[in-house]
Design an enzyme around this catalytic site. Structure first.
Site, PDB file in Angstrom:
ATOM      1  CD  GLU A 161     -23.959  42.863   6.274  1.00 65.92           C
ATOM      2  OE1 GLU A 161     -23.366  43.959   6.089  1.00 65.92           O
ATOM      3  OE2 GLU A 161     -25.155  42.684   5.999  1.00 65.92           O
TER       4      GLU A 161
ATOM      5  CD  GLU B 164     -28.297  46.800   7.272  1.00 65.63           C
ATOM      6  OE1 GLU B 164     -28.749  47.127   6.161  1.00 65.63           O
ATOM      7  OE2 GLU B 164     -27.107  46.953   7.589  1.00 65.63           O
TER       8      GLU B 164
END
Length: 422
Positions: free
Chosen positions: A329, A245
């Site tokens: 994820e 991220e």
């Protein structure tokens, strides 16, 4: 980085007294014939001066396969042929041992002979189609914080083995180097992630400025180099991740280029790049535009928390996508989660190009302020800090003391290695 913020030195610190002229680095690779009946182990050895370096290779059962001595003044490569090699995988984590001897020092490195390759949108391990049945794992302990002694690492891994998990993403930083050794020995595939995340930039509207800034290129490359050079000899590393991220930009490209320069067949991972291209897919108005959504500097498509139909439409059934899909994820294990595990794995098992994924995450992050007889776990906000994430870091498959949640038992059932159907 989705955990309790703590400061200090969490890893072991030690001093080594070494010979003045010594081995400064070694890089061990293995090459296999297409039929996997022969292997060549290449050990590139570096010294900081002229030295005689001895080497001995032992089989997984302790039989000496080869030995010798070579003069090294800079860099030399030892080539060792192995007939009918035993191949390393999650189910057969067999390891050879190479001993390097220089001066008064002996260096031992365990070697897994294996072949990771992506071909026709499918990830093959030793020529076989394999699924990544993974979880994300942080260093976390209710009493020791981010300090994780080896017995705690081993306990985490044995719990995962007992619940049909065969893969770990080191979210979001390189783990203790002994953790990789344990993964080599126990048989886990690892998505090895660089220590890189810039959530703070999100307050400015997006994450890209640092990742696309030439002023930060060397800092990004430093993360890639330290990750790769430390872990390059481990059999368990399946993917090299540029970070978590942190947006998209030229610095991720440079990190990928570094990984590929050191390991041409490296599988480079970047969820940011893939998510960015998925957004382009949704905005595309023509089939020609949709055909351009692949990112050229990653080797596997990676997403976080996409819907099952999105996985199928954008990736699995899209003829323009040439890479397998991996969910770094998915199925957030908070509260009553994870959910939809069976639905995801029905499709993962049904499609060769759907490699698998890593549940977020393994451990509830809490601090124990109770007693051994009666623990009391607290989390964000209990320290009086503002702002905080409340109970958002209590999102694991196990409690802080590693007791399984019902979610872990469900995951074990969904990941079972065989099924009976009628």
């Amino acid at each position: 980085q989705d955990k309790i913020r703590l400061s200090g030195i969490f890893r072991e610190v030690y001093l080594l007294l070494r010979d003045k002229v010594r081995v400064t680095d070694f890089y061990i690779r293995s090459e296999l014939t297409p039929t996997f009946d022969k292997a060549v182990i290449l050990a590139e050895v570096k010294t900081n001066g002229r030295a005689e370096v001895g080497y001995t290779l032992y089989s997984p059962t302790g039989t000496r396969i080869a030995s010798g001595t070579i003069p090294v003044d800079g860099t030399e490569t030892v080539r060792i042929e192995v007939a009918n090699p035993q191949l390393w995988s999650d189910e057969t984590p067999v390891l050879y041992s190479l001993i390097l001897h220089c001066g008064q020092e002996f260096i031992r490195q365990e070697i897994g002979i294996r072949d990771f390759v992506i071909r026709d949108k499918v990830l093959y391990i030793n020529g076989k189609k394999v699924k990544g049945k993974g979880v994300n794992r942080h260093d976390s302990h209710p009493l020791l914080g981010a300090a994780t002694p080896i017995e705690h690492m081993l306990r985490d891994l044995t719990i995962l083995k007992a619940h049909n998990v065969n893969m770990i993403r080191t979210s979001h930083y390189p783990n203790d180097p002994r953790f990789l050794e344990l993964c080599d020995r126990l048989g886990f595939y690892v998505c090895d992630e660089a220590d890189l995340e810039d959530h703070g930039m999100g307050s400015g509207g997006h994450l890209n400025p640092l990742t696309d800034s030439a002023e930060w290129t060397e800092a990004y490359l430093d993360r890639a180099k330290r990750l790769f050079e430390r872990d390059k000899n481990h059999a368990c590393v399946l993917m090299w991740s540029v970070g978590n991220e942190s947006g998209v930009g030229q610095n991720h490209v440079r990190m990928s280029e570094y990984f590929h320069s050191r390991m041409p067949n490296a599988i480079v991972h970047s969820e940011d790049a893939c998510s960015n291209h998925a957004r382009l897919y949704f905005r595309a108005e023509t089939e020609e535009e949709r055909a351009k959504i692949e990112c050229d500097y990653v080797d596997i498509e990676s997403r976080m928390y996409p819907r099952v139909d999105e996985c199928l439409d954008i990736y699995v059934n899209n003829p323009h996508i040439t890479k397998p899909l991996f969910l770094c994820e998915y199925c957030h294990a908070m509260g009553n989660g994870p959910g939809d595990l069976e639905r995801y794995w029905k499709e993962i098992y049904s499609h060769d190009s759907f490699f698998g994924g890593c549940v977020w995450e393994l451990i509830d992050h809490s601090v124990d302020i109770g007693t051994p007889e009666k623990p009391k776990y607290i989390y964000g906000g209990h320290f009086g800090g503002v702002p905080n994430d409340g109970n958002f870091c209590v999102d694991g498959l196990v409690y802080p003391d590693r007791r399984p949640h019902t979610g872990l038992l469900e995951l074990k059932q969904v990941l079972r290695p065989c099924r009976l159907t009628q």
